[in-house]
Scaffold this motif. Sequence first.
Motif, PDB file in Angstrom:
ATOM      1  N   GLN A   1       0.825  -1.201   0.000  1.00 20.87           N
ATOM      2  CA  GLN A   1       0.000   0.000   0.000  1.00 20.87           C
ATOM      3  C   GLN A   1       0.865   1.260   0.000  1.00 20.87           C
ATOM      4  OE1 GLN A   1      -3.527   0.137   2.484  1.00 20.87           O
ATOM      5  NE2 GLN A   1      -3.409  -2.070   2.851  1.00 20.87           N
ATOM      6  N   GLN A   2       1.975   1.208   0.750  1.00 20.10           N
ATOM      7  CA  GLN A   2       2.898   2.340   0.764  1.00 20.10           C
ATOM      8  C   GLN A   2       3.489   2.553  -0.626  1.00 20.10           C
ATOM      9  OE1 GLN A   2       3.333   4.070   3.600  1.00 20.10           O
ATOM     10  NE2 GLN A   2       4.770   5.574   2.764  1.00 20.10           N
ATOM     11  N   GLY A   3       3.805   1.433  -1.308  1.00 20.94           N
ATOM     12  CA  GLY A   3       4.354   1.537  -2.652  1.00 20.94           C
ATOM     13  C   GLY A   3       3.364   2.116  -3.642  1.00 20.94           C
ATOM     14  N   LEU A   4       2.091   1.731  -3.517  1.00 21.09           N
ATOM     15  CA  LEU A   4       1.067   2.304  -4.385  1.00 21.09           C
ATOM     16  C   LEU A   4       0.929   3.802  -4.145  1.00 21.09           C
ATOM     17  CD1 LEU A   4      -1.711  -0.443  -4.248  1.00 21.09           C
ATOM     18  CD2 LEU A   4      -0.363   0.220  -6.238  1.00 21.09           C
ATOM     19  N   ALA A   5       0.968   4.196  -2.881  1.00 23.12           N
ATOM     20  CA  ALA A   5       0.873   5.623  -2.550  1.00 23.12           C
ATOM     21  C   ALA A   5       2.035   6.389  -3.170  1.00 23.12           C
ATOM     22  CB  ALA A   5       0.848   5.817  -1.038  1.00 23.12           C
ATOM     23  N   ALA A   6       3.247   5.826  -3.054  1.00 22.84           N
ATOM     24  CA  ALA A   6       4.425   6.496  -3.613  1.00 22.84           C
ATOM     25  C   ALA A   6       4.332   6.597  -5.129  1.00 22.84           C
ATOM     26  CB  ALA A   6       5.693   5.743  -3.201  1.00 22.84           C
ATOM     27  N   THR A   7       3.779   5.558  -5.767  1.00 17.80           N
ATOM     28  CA  THR A   7       3.622   5.579  -7.221  1.00 17.80           C
ATOM     29  C   THR A   7       2.730   6.731  -7.662  1.00 17.80           C
ATOM     30  OG1 THR A   7       3.924   3.191  -7.378  1.00 17.80           O
ATOM     31  CG2 THR A   7       2.783   4.262  -9.213  1.00 17.80           C
ATOM     32  N   LEU A   8       1.729   7.047  -6.853  1.00 19.14           N
ATOM     33  CA  LEU A   8       0.804   8.129  -7.192  1.00 19.14           C
ATOM     34  C   LEU A   8       1.298   9.485  -6.714  1.00 19.14           C
ATOM     35  CD1 LEU A   8      -2.622   6.433  -6.390  1.00 19.14           C
ATOM     36  CD2 LEU A   8      -1.411   6.561  -8.565  1.00 19.14           C
ATOM     37  N   GLY A   9       2.421   9.507  -5.986  1.00 14.28           N
ATOM     38  CA  GLY A   9       2.933  10.768  -5.475  1.00 14.28           C
ATOM     39  C   GLY A   9       2.252  11.206  -4.195  1.00 14.28           C
TER      40      GLY A   9
ATOM     41  N   LYS B   1       0.082  14.587   2.213  1.00 17.76           N
ATOM     42  CA  LYS B   1       0.442  15.522   1.155  1.00 17.76           C
ATOM     43  C   LYS B   1       0.691  14.788  -0.157  1.00 17.76           C
ATOM     44  CE  LYS B   1       0.536  19.250   3.758  1.00 17.76           C
ATOM     45  NZ  LYS B   1      -0.435  20.347   3.566  1.00 17.76           N
ATOM     46  N   TRP B   2       0.356  15.503  -1.248  1.00 20.54           N
ATOM     47  CA  TRP B   2       0.588  14.983  -2.591  1.00 20.54           C
ATOM     48  C   TRP B   2       1.739  15.737  -3.233  1.00 20.54           C
ATOM     49  CZ3 TRP B   2      -2.113  10.799  -4.062  1.00 20.54           C
ATOM     50  CH2 TRP B   2      -3.303  10.519  -3.384  1.00 20.54           C
ATOM     51  N   ASP B   3       2.498  15.025  -4.071  1.00 18.91           N
ATOM     52  CA  ASP B   3       3.538  15.676  -4.870  1.00 18.91           C
ATOM     53  C   ASP B   3       2.846  16.587  -5.886  1.00 18.91           C
ATOM     54  OD1 ASP B   3       5.554  16.451  -6.555  1.00 18.91           O
ATOM     55  OD2 ASP B   3       6.149  14.416  -7.148  1.00 18.91           O
ATOM     56  N   PRO B   4       3.119  17.903  -5.858  1.00 24.91           N
ATOM     57  CA  PRO B   4       2.425  18.813  -6.779  1.00 24.91           C
ATOM     58  C   PRO B   4       2.723  18.547  -8.243  1.00 24.91           C
ATOM     59  CG  PRO B   4       4.207  19.933  -5.627  1.00 24.91           C
ATOM     60  CD  PRO B   4       4.036  18.611  -4.956  1.00 24.91           C
ATOM     61  N   LEU B   5       3.811  17.826  -8.522  1.00 25.16           N
ATOM     62  CA  LEU B   5       4.135  17.486  -9.912  1.00 25.16           C
ATOM     63  C   LEU B   5       3.969  15.986 -10.167  1.00 25.16           C
ATOM     64  CD1 LEU B   5       7.301  19.729 -10.393  1.00 25.16           C
ATOM     65  CD2 LEU B   5       4.947  20.231 -11.036  1.00 25.16           C
ATOM     66  N   GLY B   6       3.312  15.298  -9.255  1.00 21.63           N
ATOM     67  CA  GLY B   6       3.149  13.857  -9.370  1.00 21.63           C
ATOM     68  C   GLY B   6       1.962  13.450 -10.217  1.00 21.63           C
TER      69      GLY B   6
ATOM     70  N   THR C   1      -7.745  10.591 -14.723  1.00 15.85           N
ATOM     71  CA  THR C   1      -8.203   9.480 -13.899  1.00 15.85           C
ATOM     72  C   THR C   1      -7.831   8.137 -14.521  1.00 15.85           C
ATOM     73  OG1 THR C   1     -10.056  10.841 -13.160  1.00 15.85           O
ATOM     74  CG2 THR C   1     -10.231   8.482 -12.794  1.00 15.85           C
ATOM     75  N   GLY C   2      -8.009   7.997 -15.821  1.00 15.97           N
ATOM     76  CA  GLY C   2      -7.670   6.751 -16.495  1.00 15.97           C
ATOM     77  C   GLY C   2      -6.190   6.432 -16.430  1.00 15.97           C
ATOM     78  N   GLU C   3      -5.348   7.460 -16.477  1.00 14.68           N
ATOM     79  CA  GLU C   3      -3.910   7.253 -16.384  1.00 14.68           C
ATOM     80  C   GLU C   3      -3.508   6.797 -14.988  1.00 14.68           C
ATOM     81  OE1 GLU C   3      -2.421  10.523 -19.697  1.00 14.68           O
ATOM     82  OE2 GLU C   3      -2.834  11.184 -17.660  1.00 14.68           O
ATOM     83  N   VAL C   4      -4.173   7.333 -13.969  1.00  6.69           N
ATOM     84  CA  VAL C   4      -3.927   6.900 -12.593  1.00  6.69           C
ATOM     85  C   VAL C   4      -4.277   5.426 -12.435  1.00  6.69           C
ATOM     86  CG1 VAL C   4      -4.657   7.191 -10.192  1.00  6.69           C
ATOM     87  CG2 VAL C   4      -4.211   9.197 -11.602  1.00  6.69           C
TER      88      VAL C   4
ATOM     89  N   LEU D   1      -1.541   3.280 -13.757  1.00 10.12           N
ATOM     90  CA  LEU D   1      -0.393   3.213 -12.857  1.00 10.12           C
ATOM     91  C   LEU D   1      -0.612   2.178 -11.762  1.00 10.12           C
ATOM     92  CD1 LEU D   1       0.691   6.928 -12.324  1.00 10.12           C
ATOM     93  CD2 LEU D   1       2.036   5.109 -13.344  1.00 10.12           C
ATOM     94  N   ILE D   2      -1.795   2.190 -11.168  1.00 10.33           N
ATOM     95  CA  ILE D   2      -2.093   1.233 -10.108  1.00 10.33           C
ATOM     96  C   ILE D   2      -2.087  -0.191 -10.671  1.00 10.33           C
ATOM     97  CG2 ILE D   2      -3.807   0.496  -8.412  1.00 10.33           C
ATOM     98  CD1 ILE D   2      -4.763   3.408  -8.311  1.00 10.33           C
ATOM     99  N   ALA D   3      -2.712  -0.375 -11.821  1.00  8.75           N
ATOM    100  CA  ALA D   3      -2.750  -1.704 -12.444  1.00  8.75           C
ATOM    101  C   ALA D   3      -1.344  -2.209 -12.749  1.00  8.75           C
ATOM    102  CB  ALA D   3      -3.590  -1.653 -13.719  1.00  8.75           C
ATOM    103  N   SER D   4      -0.461  -1.322 -13.174  1.00 11.05           N
ATOM    104  CA  SER D   4       0.913  -1.736 -13.484  1.00 11.05           C
ATOM    105  C   SER D   4       1.620  -2.274 -12.247  1.00 11.05           C
ATOM    106  CB  SER D   4       1.700  -0.576 -14.089  1.00 11.05           C
ATOM    107  OG  SER D   4       1.958   0.421 -13.116  1.00 11.05           O
ATOM    108  N   GLN D   5       1.318  -1.692 -11.077  1.00  8.00           N
ATOM    109  CA  GLN D   5       1.922  -2.180  -9.839  1.00  8.00           C
ATOM    110  C   GLN D   5       1.384  -3.551  -9.469  1.00  8.00           C
ATOM    111  OE1 GLN D   5       4.497  -0.270  -8.150  1.00  8.00           O
ATOM    112  NE2 GLN D   5       4.288   0.518 -10.235  1.00  8.00           N
ATOM    113  N   LEU D   6       0.094  -3.783  -9.652  1.00  3.82           N
ATOM    114  CA  LEU D   6      -0.484  -5.090  -9.373  1.00  3.82           C
ATOM    115  C   LEU D   6       0.077  -6.140 -10.334  1.00  3.82           C
ATOM    116  CD1 LEU D   6      -4.245  -4.201  -8.749  1.00  3.82           C
ATOM    117  CD2 LEU D   6      -2.361  -4.324  -7.105  1.00  3.82           C
TER     118      LEU D   6
END
Length: 535
Positions: A51-59, A66-71, A78-81, A84-89
């Motif tokens: 879960q921590q890794g998924l969070a980091a992937t999304l910034g 807090k979110w990475d402002p350039l993440g 939304t579809g691109e996000v 990203l999650i699917a790629s981690q799974l």
Amino acid sequence: MLRIAGHVLNPRLIVLDKDGTLIAFEAMWHSWFERLMEALTSQIPLDAETQQGLAATLGYDPQSGKWDPLGPLTIAATGEVALLIASQLYRYQGKTWEEALAIVARAEEIARATLPVEELTEPIGDVRGALERLKAHGLLLALVTTDVRATTERTLAYLGLSPLFDVILCGDDGLPLKPAPDMALDVCRRLGVAPQEAIMIGDTSVDLIMARRAGYRCAIGVTSGALSREALAPYADLIIPDIHAIELLPDKEERASTPSGPSSTMPAVRSPMSHSRSGEPRYDGYIFDLDGTIYLGEHLIPGAKEVVAWLRGHGRRAVFLSNKPLEPGSSYAAKLTRLGIPATPDEVITSVQALIYYLREHHPRARLFVIGEKALLDELRREGFTLTEAVEEIDVVVAAFDRTLDYAKLNTAHQALVRGARFLATNADRTCPIEGGALPDCAGVIAFLEATSERKVELIAGKPSANMLEAAVARLGVPKERCLLVGDRLATDMVMGQQAGMDTALVLTGVTTREMLAQSDLKPTYVLESVADVP
């Protein structure tokens, strides 16, 4: 009329982003992420590390919220996000790609269905009141978001904002997403508004880049969302805290009233709608940059077609410049013609043609080794130059943009330079703009060879080299004192013109913003809202 950051604007249309502009960004996405993790773990075991890794992937940092402002989540659709999650799974959970996509789609569906709208929606102040006042002032309003329509309509309905928007475009409507100009241009098309009569208000770089690429009159950043003032500055014409900083003015107030307050240093800009085309052009020859000046991607800058026709109708000559060595001049001429500005290859000068101009003058029989792509090599061969990869035969090394670059090419160039070959380059751009970002360009190749060979590049053929300008002036057949150079970059277009003693016109439809100009020591002869206003 409106006063924004001390400047009076008179748009017909205001286009707004949603998240970070109308509703609070961090509060909304924090709730969404927590609910999404719950929905994912209901389908597949996810330990805390995953879960921590998924969070980091999304910034996202769950500890600070807090979110990475350039993440990704700040900027991506939304579809691109979801991808990203699917790629981690797929990578870490042993799922097939189809399984990963299905799990994420189901998790998003659960999250949207179970997340109370009040958790998803925290307005930034009295948003409804602010939009109602703008609407009562006679302005058209549009919303452009990369969020999906179902969530967008749910949010707007909850806030009572739906009836206030004349057009609502969402990320799943089938148009290319921000920062492509398509959504911004489609709004204008639907409402019958010229892009230069519209302004964009958003909280991320992609909002503002979209507006600039579409030729909007003004791209306004708000610090109520993901990015700080410093992060917005390279992309925004004006920056305000939030939409509540927009001041309504009575119609009788002069449109060109003097700016006041902290933004009063903003340089004066002539409106593209104010220049009459009944008179004679001021110059005999015109040299136009292309990307950011005449067009952006596949869209002409509004007014570009009419200006070129006006100049030609008065017997003035024009040439077009491009620093990109990827295509021959005939390709750029074909693109201009396709977009509505008839052009021949002789009217286009690229950094490659500037290089050829120099080689013919100074090294007509030189044997060349070229770090570059096939189109460049083919054009040099067509012009009669000999290309070789034998180190002992190489007279001149040419560095250019090359997506096929490898160590063997770098080593051949290095060895030839050590043996005394001349060192030239097509251009010195650090990056090559592409849709949604940039690629490393020729500056990296030059830096590598300079460092390893301890040789300095002797000539940059393209902008801002005087060599390219000489080629353009020769093509025009007009003294440089009677020419105007029009471009969107301070460091190349304006520097090149001023070093040659030529009058220059900076347009604000490309790379350079008003804030960047205010901080620069360069002073163009003209600062124009767009190419539509060239004298």
